[in-house]
Design a protein around this motif. Structure first.
Motif, PDB file in Angstrom:
ATOM      1  N   ASN A 227     -24.298 -80.145 -32.768  1.00  0.00           N
ATOM      2  CA  ASN A 227     -23.639 -78.989 -32.159  1.00  0.00           C
ATOM      3  C   ASN A 227     -24.851 -77.994 -31.692  1.00  0.00           C
ATOM      4  OD1 ASN A 227     -20.720 -78.342 -31.765  1.00  0.00           O
ATOM      5  ND2 ASN A 227     -20.911 -78.733 -33.986  1.00  0.00           N
ATOM      6  N   LEU A 228     -26.030 -77.759 -32.267  1.00  0.00           N
ATOM      7  CA  LEU A 228     -27.137 -76.991 -31.775  1.00  0.00           C
ATOM      8  C   LEU A 228     -27.884 -77.652 -30.513  1.00  0.00           C
ATOM      9  CD1 LEU A 228     -28.449 -76.018 -35.420  1.00  0.00           C
ATOM     10  CD2 LEU A 228     -27.399 -74.503 -33.671  1.00  0.00           C
ATOM     11  N   ILE A 229     -27.929 -78.987 -30.728  1.00  0.00           N
ATOM     12  CA  ILE A 229     -28.499 -79.681 -29.587  1.00  0.00           C
ATOM     13  C   ILE A 229     -27.665 -79.684 -28.427  1.00  0.00           C
ATOM     14  CG2 ILE A 229     -29.289 -81.861 -28.761  1.00  0.00           C
ATOM     15  CD1 ILE A 229     -30.381 -82.615 -31.625  1.00  0.00           C
ATOM     16  N   LEU A 230     -26.288 -79.987 -28.697  1.00  0.00           N
ATOM     17  CA  LEU A 230     -25.528 -79.792 -27.539  1.00  0.00           C
ATOM     18  C   LEU A 230     -25.479 -78.468 -26.727  1.00  0.00           C
ATOM     19  CD1 LEU A 230     -22.414 -81.391 -28.550  1.00  0.00           C
ATOM     20  CD2 LEU A 230     -22.142 -79.845 -26.714  1.00  0.00           C
ATOM     21  N   ARG A 231     -25.441 -77.376 -27.590  1.00  0.00           N
ATOM     22  CA  ARG A 231     -25.553 -76.184 -27.096  1.00  0.00           C
ATOM     23  C   ARG A 231     -26.678 -76.038 -26.154  1.00  0.00           C
ATOM     24  NH1 ARG A 231     -25.876 -71.105 -31.317  1.00  0.00           N
ATOM     25  NH2 ARG A 231     -27.926 -71.944 -31.290  1.00  0.00           N
ATOM     26  N   ASP A 232     -27.960 -76.379 -26.715  1.00  0.00           N
ATOM     27  CA  ASP A 232     -29.359 -76.268 -25.709  1.00  0.00           C
ATOM     28  C   ASP A 232     -29.098 -77.069 -24.784  1.00  0.00           C
ATOM     29  OD1 ASP A 232     -30.205 -74.822 -27.795  1.00  0.00           O
ATOM     30  OD2 ASP A 232     -31.481 -76.691 -28.733  1.00  0.00           O
ATOM     31  N   GLU A 233     -28.576 -78.469 -24.739  1.00  0.00           N
ATOM     32  CA  GLU A 233     -28.383 -79.129 -23.415  1.00  0.00           C
ATOM     33  C   GLU A 233     -27.452 -78.684 -22.408  1.00  0.00           C
ATOM     34  OE1 GLU A 233     -30.960 -80.979 -23.687  1.00  0.00           O
ATOM     35  OE2 GLU A 233     -30.968 -82.071 -25.440  1.00  0.00           O
ATOM     36  N   SER A 234     -26.598 -78.114 -23.010  1.00  0.00           N
ATOM     37  CA  SER A 234     -25.535 -77.589 -22.031  1.00  0.00           C
ATOM     38  C   SER A 234     -26.188 -76.428 -21.045  1.00  0.00           C
ATOM     39  CB  SER A 234     -24.071 -77.151 -22.517  1.00  0.00           C
ATOM     40  OG  SER A 234     -24.486 -75.727 -23.244  1.00  0.00           O
ATOM     41  N   ILE A 235     -26.990 -75.706 -21.633  1.00  0.00           N
ATOM     42  CA  ILE A 235     -27.754 -74.536 -20.772  1.00  0.00           C
ATOM     43  C   ILE A 235     -28.767 -75.337 -19.942  1.00  0.00           C
ATOM     44  CG2 ILE A 235     -27.009 -72.393 -21.848  1.00  0.00           C
ATOM     45  CD1 ILE A 235     -29.719 -72.387 -23.055  1.00  0.00           C
ATOM     46  N   HIS A 236     -29.531 -76.385 -20.482  1.00  0.00           N
ATOM     47  CA  HIS A 236     -30.470 -77.073 -19.744  1.00  0.00           C
ATOM     48  C   HIS A 236     -29.914 -77.762 -18.374  1.00  0.00           C
ATOM     49  CE1 HIS A 236     -33.029 -78.137 -23.572  1.00  0.00           C
ATOM     50  NE2 HIS A 236     -32.841 -76.450 -23.269  1.00  0.00           N
ATOM     51  N   GLY A 237     -28.806 -78.312 -18.450  1.00  0.00           N
ATOM     52  CA  GLY A 237     -28.346 -78.838 -17.382  1.00  0.00           C
ATOM     53  C   GLY A 237     -27.856 -77.876 -16.376  1.00  0.00           C
ATOM     54  N   LEU A 238     -27.090 -76.633 -16.765  1.00  0.00           N
ATOM     55  CA  LEU A 238     -26.671 -75.805 -16.053  1.00  0.00           C
ATOM     56  C   LEU A 238     -27.736 -75.300 -15.116  1.00  0.00           C
ATOM     57  CD1 LEU A 238     -24.374 -73.410 -17.955  1.00  0.00           C
ATOM     58  CD2 LEU A 238     -23.744 -74.532 -15.776  1.00  0.00           C
ATOM     59  N   TYR A 239     -29.094 -74.970 -15.908  1.00  0.00           N
ATOM     60  CA  TYR A 239     -30.012 -74.337 -15.171  1.00  0.00           C
ATOM     61  C   TYR A 239     -30.781 -75.475 -14.120  1.00  0.00           C
ATOM     62  CZ  TYR A 239     -34.470 -71.743 -14.515  1.00  0.00           C
ATOM     63  OH  TYR A 239     -35.486 -70.669 -13.768  1.00  0.00           O
ATOM     64  N   VAL A 240     -31.068 -76.493 -14.552  1.00  0.00           N
ATOM     65  CA  VAL A 240     -31.767 -77.604 -13.655  1.00  0.00           C
ATOM     66  C   VAL A 240     -30.696 -77.754 -12.494  1.00  0.00           C
ATOM     67  CG1 VAL A 240     -32.957 -79.508 -13.356  1.00  0.00           C
ATOM     68  CG2 VAL A 240     -33.297 -78.476 -15.268  1.00  0.00           C
ATOM     69  N   GLY A 241     -29.472 -77.804 -12.670  1.00  0.00           N
ATOM     70  CA  GLY A 241     -28.479 -77.807 -11.565  1.00  0.00           C
ATOM     71  C   GLY A 241     -28.248 -76.729 -10.720  1.00  0.00           C
TER      72      GLY A 241
END
Ligand SMILES: [Fe+2]
Ligand SMILES: [Fe+2]
Length: 370
Positions: A227-241
């Motif tokens: 869950n903690l990783i997923l929370r990170d990856e979701s903002i990573h994808g949003l930002y680079v997107g």
């Protein structure tokens, strides 16, 4: 003679004069979103060792081997993706931004540090708790020899390496009359698309199984890490997107059309590999059909992060997994340990006074010994 020497020195110094080094000035916004991403990223910071995995062992030890294997293989796929996202993916995108984007680079570099030093390390911590050294070695060899996993890595990292090459060309050959800025921008856009596909899509077939357990109240500590990783990856994808969309908007209509075709072709190329990878892991636990729905669901989400329409028809995702996926609506439940009540471990240095015990306690301790 002396005059000639001065002239020579001037010539040597000339290129240096052209270089203007500036500092990151956080007092001036680079845009209207990067500092928000900065705040969000730093407020989410966590360490792999903050979460004890021991409580999961009683569940893990009674799981059948096929289930253990599927679980471990998924985490290994995640390990491979996170390793290279940290080693090259985030750093190369960061380097490709124009020099004055100090805040954007800082945000990307922070994300890059999380990928390997925190995310990949966490998967290793899970392996080290659940498995023997020999089992871990065999697992990594499985990943190194897996045709589809290797192909996925090759495709994604291939676009990162291509941008690496263009970064070099831009830095050292941009004065050359043949230098092509559009070619650089296209390489940058493609690497950003690869990054968003990895962050918002490819990770999720691996997340599915831990979430499937978490949604049922099993292997909760590992689920908490996911869950903690997923929370990170979701903002990573949003930002680079978001960065990718900015680059895309600078292209001509013709080039945009061409790249839209590429976005879909690349998606299908990865989708083919992803499907076979899913079969090789999930057939053994009869979940392939469900996971493939989840794969399509997340492919659509990645496209949306990049500003494109969904490609696949909407389908219903297993509610148990969606339950595990939704970190915002969780409420703390102390009995199942479910919830996002995660707290960072607090530690302090030992002091001399910590070793001064009350007399009473020493007596009773000595009494026990007798
Ligand atoms: Fe990551
Ligand atoms: Fe990430």
């Amino acid at each position: 003679m002396a005059k000639k020497k001065v002239e020579q020195n001037k010539k040597i110094l000339e290129p240096i004069k052209k270089v203007l080094y500036e500092g990151a000035n956080w007092n001036q916004l680079e845009d209207d979103y990067t500092q928000q991403f900065y705040e969000q990223n730093l407020s989410q910071f966590w360490r792999p060792e903050d979460i004890s995995l021991q409580p999961d062992l009683n569940v893990w030890s009674i799981l059948p081997e096929n289930i253990q294997q599927a679980y471990a293989k998924n985490l290994l796929v995640l390990t491979f993706l996170d390793t290279h996202q940290g080693d090259i993916g985030m750093p190369v995108v960061s380097r490709s931004l124009d020099d004055h984007f100090h805040q954007r680079k800082a945000v990307l570099n922070f994300m890059g540090a999380m990928e390997n030093a925190v995310h990949a390390k966490s998967y290793s911590n899970i392996f080290m708790t659940y498995m023997s050294n020999q089992e871990i070695d065999e697992l990594f060899i499985w990943g190194e020899k897996h045709k589809n996993l290797q192909k996925i890595m090759q495709l994604i990292v291939g676009y990162y390496k291509e941008l690496d090459r263009f970064n070099y060309i831009k830095q050292f050959m941009s004065d050359n009359k043949d230098y092509d800025q559009t070619a650089f921008d296209v390489a940058q856009f493609k690497a950003m698309v690869a990054s968003v596909y990895l962050e918002t899509w490819l990770f999720y077939s691996g997340f599915y199984y831990p979430l499937f357990f978490y949604g049922q109240g099993k292997l909760m500590q590992a689920g908490e890490i996911i869950n903690l990783i997923l929370r990170d990856e979701s903002i990573h994808g949003l930002y680079v997107g978001r960065l990718a969309q900015e680059v895309f908007e600078t292209f001509s209509n013709e080039l945009q059309e061409e790249l839209t075709t590429w976005v879909h072709e690349f998606l299908l190329e990865l989708y083919h590999e992803q499907n076979e990878l899913v079969e090789s892991i999930y057939d053994a636990v009869d979940l392939t059909h469900d996971v493939k729905i989840f794969v399509r669901y997340n492919a659509n989400k990645a496209l949306m992060n990049l500003g494109f329409d969904p490609y696949f028809e909407p389908e219903d995702v297993n509610p148990v997994v969606l339950n595990g996926l939704n970190t915002e609506t969780k409420t703390m439940d102390n009995f199942s340990m479910k919830g996002n009540g995660y707290q960072k471990m607090k530690s302090e240095m030992l002091k001399d006074t910590d070793f001064i015990f009350e007399k009473k306690k020493i007596i009773s301790f000595e009494g026990d010994k007798k």
